[in-house]
Design a protein around this motif. Structure first.
Motif, mmCIF file in Angstrom:
data_model
loop_
_atom_site.group_PDB
_atom_site.id
_atom_site.type_symbol
_atom_site.label_atom_id
_atom_site.label_comp_id
_atom_site.label_asym_id
_atom_site.label_seq_id
_atom_site.Cartn_x
_atom_site.Cartn_y
_atom_site.Cartn_z
ATOM 1 N N SER A 108 0.712 -1.098 -0.150
ATOM 2 C CA SER A 108 -0.014 0.110 0.009
ATOM 3 C C SER A 108 1.005 1.047 0.086
ATOM 4 O O SER A 108 0.519 2.011 -0.579
ATOM 5 N N ILE A 109 2.044 1.304 0.845
ATOM 6 C CA ILE A 109 2.856 2.335 0.686
ATOM 7 C C ILE A 109 3.515 2.685 -0.629
ATOM 8 O O ILE A 109 3.397 3.695 -1.138
ATOM 9 N N TYR A 110 4.103 1.594 -1.232
ATOM 10 C CA TYR A 110 4.595 1.662 -2.589
ATOM 11 C C TYR A 110 3.531 2.023 -3.526
ATOM 12 O O TYR A 110 3.968 2.596 -4.722
ATOM 13 N N ASN A 111 2.315 1.501 -3.274
ATOM 14 C CA ASN A 111 1.416 2.124 -4.181
ATOM 15 C C ASN A 111 1.093 3.641 -4.232
ATOM 16 O O ASN A 111 0.485 4.241 -5.347
ATOM 17 N N ILE A 112 1.317 4.017 -3.204
ATOM 18 C CA ILE A 112 1.262 5.680 -3.123
ATOM 19 C C ILE A 112 2.649 6.393 -3.245
ATOM 20 O O ILE A 112 2.611 7.417 -4.012
ATOM 21 N N PHE A 113 3.579 5.879 -2.884
ATOM 22 C CA PHE A 113 5.003 6.372 -2.786
ATOM 23 C C PHE A 113 6.050 5.616 -3.306
ATOM 24 O O PHE A 113 5.947 4.599 -3.020
ATOM 25 N N GLU A 114 6.669 6.193 -4.601
ATOM 26 C CA GLU A 114 7.688 5.382 -5.393
ATOM 27 C C GLU A 114 8.524 4.690 -4.442
ATOM 28 O O GLU A 114 9.011 3.531 -4.496
ATOM 29 N N ASP A 115 9.258 5.530 -3.406
ATOM 30 C CA ASP A 115 10.293 5.078 -2.382
ATOM 31 C C ASP A 115 10.246 6.247 -1.439
ATOM 32 O O ASP A 115 9.337 6.938 -1.233
ATOM 33 N N LYS A 116 11.286 5.908 -0.574
ATOM 34 C CA LYS A 116 11.432 6.634 0.876
ATOM 35 C C LYS A 116 11.822 8.119 0.192
ATOM 36 O O LYS A 116 11.098 9.155 1.044
ATOM 37 N N GLU A 117 12.567 8.419 -0.820
ATOM 38 C CA GLU A 117 12.836 9.771 -1.189
ATOM 39 C C GLU A 117 11.509 10.536 -1.492
ATOM 40 O O GLU A 117 11.272 11.631 -1.123
ATOM 41 N N HIS A 118 10.477 9.706 -2.420
ATOM 42 C CA HIS A 118 9.326 10.576 -2.566
ATOM 43 C C HIS A 118 8.411 10.664 -1.527
ATOM 44 O O HIS A 118 7.685 11.794 -1.184
ATOM 45 N N LEU A 119 8.373 9.901 -0.542
ATOM 46 C CA LEU A 119 7.689 10.001 0.778
ATOM 47 C C LEU A 119 7.955 10.938 1.594
ATOM 48 O O LEU A 119 7.380 12.005 2.166
ATOM 49 N N PHE A 120 9.483 11.091 1.557
ATOM 50 C CA PHE A 120 10.038 12.389 2.283
ATOM 51 C C PHE A 120 9.709 13.728 1.738
ATOM 52 O O PHE A 120 9.487 14.607 2.573
ATOM 53 N N SER A 121 9.686 13.692 0.342
ATOM 54 C CA SER A 121 9.438 14.762 -0.332
ATOM 55 C C SER A 121 8.072 15.330 -0.339
ATOM 56 O O SER A 121 7.799 16.658 0.185
ATOM 57 N N ALA A 122 7.119 14.491 -0.019
ATOM 58 C CA ALA A 122 5.887 14.610 0.224
ATOM 59 C C ALA A 122 5.605 15.257 1.350
ATOM 60 O O ALA A 122 4.772 16.241 1.761
ATOM 61 N N LEU A 123 6.054 14.863 2.374
ATOM 62 C CA LEU A 123 6.206 15.214 3.850
ATOM 63 C C LEU A 123 7.037 16.552 3.800
ATOM 64 O O LEU A 123 6.385 17.582 4.636
ATOM 65 N N ALA A 124 7.974 16.718 3.356
ATOM 66 C CA ALA A 124 8.592 17.951 3.245
ATOM 67 C C ALA A 124 7.776 19.068 2.664
ATOM 68 O O ALA A 124 7.755 20.349 3.049
ATOM 69 N N ASP A 125 6.992 18.834 1.780
ATOM 70 C CA ASP A 125 6.285 19.794 1.077
ATOM 71 C C ASP A 125 4.956 20.328 2.038
ATOM 72 O O ASP A 125 4.768 21.516 1.866
ATOM 73 N N GLN A 126 4.732 19.446 2.603
ATOM 74 C CA GLN A 126 3.681 19.773 3.719
ATOM 75 C C GLN A 126 4.230 20.811 4.854
ATOM 76 O O GLN A 126 3.736 21.443 5.184
ATOM 77 N N PHE A 127 5.689 20.404 5.346
ATOM 78 C CA PHE A 127 6.284 21.139 6.230
ATOM 79 C C PHE A 127 6.449 22.684 5.632
ATOM 80 O O PHE A 127 6.147 23.658 6.307
ATOM 81 N N MET A 128 6.916 22.683 4.464
ATOM 82 C CA MET A 128 7.067 23.925 3.568
ATOM 83 C C MET A 128 5.795 24.776 3.535
ATOM 84 O O MET A 128 5.630 25.856 3.647
ATOM 85 N N THR A 129 4.754 24.221 3.094
ATOM 86 C CA THR A 129 3.345 24.597 3.007
ATOM 87 C C THR A 129 2.876 25.403 4.273
ATOM 88 O O THR A 129 2.379 26.351 4.502
ATOM 89 N N ASP A 130 3.221 24.374 5.411
ATOM 90 C CA ASP A 130 2.552 24.835 6.758
ATOM 91 C C ASP A 130 3.467 26.326 7.165
ATOM 92 O O ASP A 130 3.100 27.138 7.724
ATOM 93 N N ALA A 131 5.013 25.899 6.935
ATOM 94 C CA ALA A 131 5.859 27.133 7.441
ATOM 95 C C ALA A 131 5.373 28.219 6.768
ATOM 96 O O ALA A 131 5.406 29.610 7.568
ATOM 97 N N LYS A 132 5.134 28.430 5.407
ATOM 98 C CA LYS A 132 4.811 29.770 4.726
ATOM 99 C C LYS A 132 3.522 30.215 5.207
ATOM 100 O O LYS A 132 3.252 31.403 5.395
ATOM 101 N N ALA A 133 2.402 29.252 5.729
ATOM 102 C CA ALA A 133 1.253 29.871 6.088
ATOM 103 C C ALA A 133 1.402 30.320 7.650
ATOM 104 O O ALA A 133 0.796 31.654 7.592
ATOM 105 N N LYS A 134 2.294 29.709 8.162
ATOM 106 C CA LYS A 134 2.436 30.366 9.554
ATOM 107 C C LYS A 134 2.955 31.854 9.465
ATOM 108 O O LYS A 134 2.857 32.714 10.272
#
Length: 224
Positions: free
Chosen positions: A47-73
Motif C-alpha cells: 500500500s505504501i509503494y502504491n502511493i509513494f515510489e520510494d522513501k525519497e518520494h515519501l520524504f518529499s511529500a512530507l517536506a512539501d507539507q512542512f514548507m506549506t505549513d511554514a509559509k502559512a504560519k
C-alpha cells in the motif's frame, strides 16, 4: 474512484505520512526505513509503494507539507509585512531551527544532497521570491531560480559546518549566508543589512513558528 474510496486512500496516505514524520523527527532520514514505517503504521508495504515510489518520494511529500505549513504560519504571523520580511522569516525559520536541532539538521542535509528534493525547495522558494519582486518598481532578477539554487548551496555549506572538527562562529556564518542570499536575489546591501537585523531581532519568533510546524502531529488526519 468513488468518493468513499478516495476518502479511504487519503486517510491511508495521511497515516503513512504521520508515521514517517514521527520516525524522521526522532531518528533522522538515513536511519528510517520503509520497513519501520510499515511496522509502526500498520499499513502494508504494498500500500505504501502504491502511493509513494520510494522513501525519497515519501520524504518529499512530507517536506512539501512542512514548507506549506511554514509559509502559512509566516504569512499569518507577518500579516501586513512586506514580502521581503516574509521571505527572510521563512529562511530564518530554516536556519535557526537547523541550528538548534541536530535531527532537523540531518533531515535538511538529506534534502540538500538530493537533486529531486532540492528541486522541490527551489520551486517553493521561487513563489515567495516572486512576490518580493512583484512588490518592487525595479525589474525582477532575470535569474531568480539560479539565485535560489545558489542560495540553497550556501545553506548547505552552513549545515555542513556544524560537523567540522573545529567549532565555527555560527552567528557570523548565519549573517553572511543571509547577506549572500539577499544579495544574490538582487537586494541592495543596505536593505539586506536591515533585513538581517530584523531577522536577528525576531529570533524567538522564528524558533516558535518552526516548533509549531514540527509539532503538529496531534492533529487528526482529517484535519490535515
Amino acid at each position: 474512484m468513488s468518493e468513499k474510496r478516495a476518502v479511504h486512500m487519503k486517510g491511508i496516505r495521511n497515516q503513512i505520512l504521520r508515521t514517517a514524520e514521527k520516525l524522521f523527527l526522532t531518528q533522522g532520514y538515513k536511519t528510517t526505513t520503509i520497513r519501520q514505517i510499515v511496522q509502526d503504521s500498520g499499513i502494508t508495504s504494498g500500500s505504501i509503494y502504491n502511493i509513494f515510489e520510494d522513501k525519497e518520494h515519501l520524504f518529499s511529500a512530507l517536506a512539501d507539507q512542512f514548507m506549506t505549513d511554514a509559509k502559512a504560519k509566516i504569512d499569518k504571523a507577518l500579516e501586513g509585512e512586506s514580502a521581503d520580511r516574509r521571505l527572510v522569516g521563512l529562511l530564518a525559520m530554516e536556519l535557526y531551527c537547523t541550528e538548534q536541532n541536530p535531527i532537523v539538521r540531518e533531515l535538511a542535509c538529506a534534502f540538500h544532497t538530493s537533486p529531486f528534493l532540492m528541486e522541490t525547495v527551489i520551486k517553493r522558494h521561487s513563489v515567495l521570491a516572486e512576490e518580493v519582486w512583484m512588490s518592487r518598481r525595479h525589474p525582477r532578477n532575470s535569474s531568480l531560480d539560479t539565485a535560489i539554487l545558489i542560495s540553497e548551496g550556501m545553506i548547505s555549506s552552513y549545515l555542513i559546518s556544524f560537523d567540522f572538527s573545529q567549532k565555527m562562529n555560527y552567528d557570523e556564518i548565519r549573517r553572511k549566508v543571509m547577506m549572500l542570499i539577499l544579495r544574490a536575489m538582487g537586494l541592495e546591501a543596505r536593505e539586506s543589512s536591515h533585513l538581517i537585523q530584523y531577522m536577528e531581532e525576531n529570533r524567538a519568533l522564528w524558533l516558535d513558528l518552526a516548533d509549531q510546524v514540527l509539532h503538529h502531529s496531534d492533529e487528526t488526519p482529517e484535519e490535515k
